[in-house]
Design an enzyme around this catalytic site. Structure first.
Site, mmCIF file in Angstrom:
data_model
loop_
_atom_site.group_PDB
_atom_site.id
_atom_site.type_symbol
_atom_site.label_atom_id
_atom_site.label_comp_id
_atom_site.label_asym_id
_atom_site.label_seq_id
_atom_site.Cartn_x
_atom_site.Cartn_y
_atom_site.Cartn_z
ATOM 1 N N HIS A 18 0.843 -1.196 0.000
ATOM 2 C CA HIS A 18 0.000 0.000 0.000
ATOM 3 C C HIS A 18 0.874 1.240 0.000
ATOM 4 O O HIS A 18 2.103 1.147 0.093
ATOM 5 C CB HIS A 18 -0.977 0.005 1.184
ATOM 6 N N HIS A 68 1.441 3.952 1.943
ATOM 7 C CA HIS A 68 1.979 4.711 3.066
ATOM 8 C C HIS A 68 3.502 4.779 3.023
ATOM 9 O O HIS A 68 4.168 3.794 2.709
ATOM 10 C CB HIS A 68 1.489 4.133 4.386
ATOM 11 N N ASP A 82 5.873 4.816 5.149
ATOM 12 C CA ASP A 82 6.717 3.904 5.930
ATOM 13 C C ASP A 82 6.783 2.512 5.323
ATOM 14 O O ASP A 82 7.495 1.650 5.835
ATOM 15 C CB ASP A 82 6.243 3.834 7.390
ATOM 16 N N HIS A 83 6.077 2.315 4.193
ATOM 17 C CA HIS A 83 6.147 1.041 3.475
ATOM 18 C C HIS A 83 6.798 1.184 2.089
ATOM 19 O O HIS A 83 7.238 0.188 1.524
ATOM 20 C CB HIS A 83 4.749 0.437 3.324
ATOM 21 N N HIS A 91 -7.710 -0.696 5.431
ATOM 22 C CA HIS A 91 -6.699 0.230 5.936
ATOM 23 C C HIS A 91 -6.510 1.368 4.931
ATOM 24 O O HIS A 91 -6.493 2.548 5.294
ATOM 25 C CB HIS A 91 -5.396 -0.529 6.165
ATOM 26 N N ASP A 112 -0.471 -3.732 6.372
ATOM 27 C CA ASP A 112 -1.134 -3.212 7.565
ATOM 28 C C ASP A 112 -2.616 -3.597 7.614
ATOM 29 O O ASP A 112 -3.408 -2.924 8.283
ATOM 30 C CB ASP A 112 -1.010 -1.688 7.615
ATOM 31 N N HIS A 130 4.236 -4.499 10.941
ATOM 32 C CA HIS A 130 4.684 -3.822 12.160
ATOM 33 C C HIS A 130 4.774 -4.792 13.327
ATOM 34 O O HIS A 130 4.053 -5.794 13.381
ATOM 35 C CB HIS A 130 3.711 -2.700 12.549
#
Length: 259
Positions: free
Chosen positions: A52, A54, A56-57, A109, A131, A169
């Site tokens: 996805h 985001h 942080d990915h 999400h 996530d 995570h």
């Protein structure tokens, strides 16, 4: 096939799956530096998988492409992921080197979230779910609806028992605190919590975890369980209408939960 979780930021994992020759899939590289460090130890990226959009990915992907310009990047159809070289959709079957992966759309999400389900020649399955599904929890509903998340989690829960769940995570202990409030008498959950405390105390990841263990202890996969329904009933002051409302209330409860 060798599976490794590379820690990134405070609690992210970048997952790698490597063959005997070092060729590896890189899943959700929010940072490039852990991958570069692994490359110094013999890892050789052959493809990037993004679940996805985001940051942080996906944030490390440009630096990976700068070092390995021909690296294919598989990502969902979403303009917010500008580094994609290959767009994937629900039902796609990817063949990347020796690995065969099925793409599963799992909105909730985010609206375009996907998961990658890898099954090797021995039948062992790996689920890279970003996530959407966490150990003993699920992702926040930033863009999707409770109905979408319930459908996505139900789809993942239908995979084989021995599927290794590789989440994005390290949230397991915080999720466990909530899960134990929802189902305080769940012995499978209590056993999982003790295992996780031991792993984390030794500085090891709590992941991967089998899907069978998650179905036994994760309240978000247990919306048809009488104990979970009773906990939500107590919160609402009435029985939940259905499993979607049960999940929706669990998610609202978790959003404001403090251990």
């Amino acid at each position: 096939m060798h599976l490794q979780a590379l820690p990134a930021f405070d609690d992210n994992y970048i997952w790698t799956v490597s063959a005997d020759d070092g060729g590896a899939l890189i899943v959700d590289p929010g940072q490039a530096s852990p991958v570069f460090t692994a490359a110094e130890q013999g890892l050789r990226p052959v493809a990037v998988l993004l679940t996805h959009h985001h940051e942080d990915h996906i944030g490390g992907t440009p630096a990976l492409l700068q070092r390995w310009p021909d690296l294919p990047v598989y990502a969902p159809v979403d303009d917010r992921i500008s580094t994609a070289t290959e767009r994937v959709r629900d039902g796609d079957r990817l063949q990347i080197g020796p690995w065969s992966l099925d793409v599963l759309a799992v909105p909730g999400h985010t609206r375009s979230h996907v998961a990658f389900h890898l099954v090797d020649a021995s039948g062992e399955g790996l689920l890279f779910c970003g996530d959407t599904l966490f150990s003993l929890g699920c992702g926040r509903l930033f863009e999707g609806t409770p109905a979408q998340m319930h459908g996505s989690l139900s789809r993942l829960a239908a995979l084989p028992d021995r599927t290794a769940v590789c989440c994005g995570h390290e949230y397991t202990l915080s999720n466990a605190a909530f899960a134990c409030v929802v189902e305080p008498d769940n012995q499978a959950l209590r056993q999982r919590v003790e295992e996780v405390r031991t792993l984390r105390g030794a500085g090891r990841p709590s992941l991967p975890v089998t899907l069978a263990e998650e179905r036994a202890g994760n309240p978000f996969l247990r919306t048809d369980c009488p104990a979970v329904i009773a906990a939500v009933h107590a919160r609402l002051g009435r029985p939940p209408r259905d499993a979607v409302e049960t999940l929706a209330e669990l998610r609202r409860w978790k959003d404001g939960f403090r251990a």
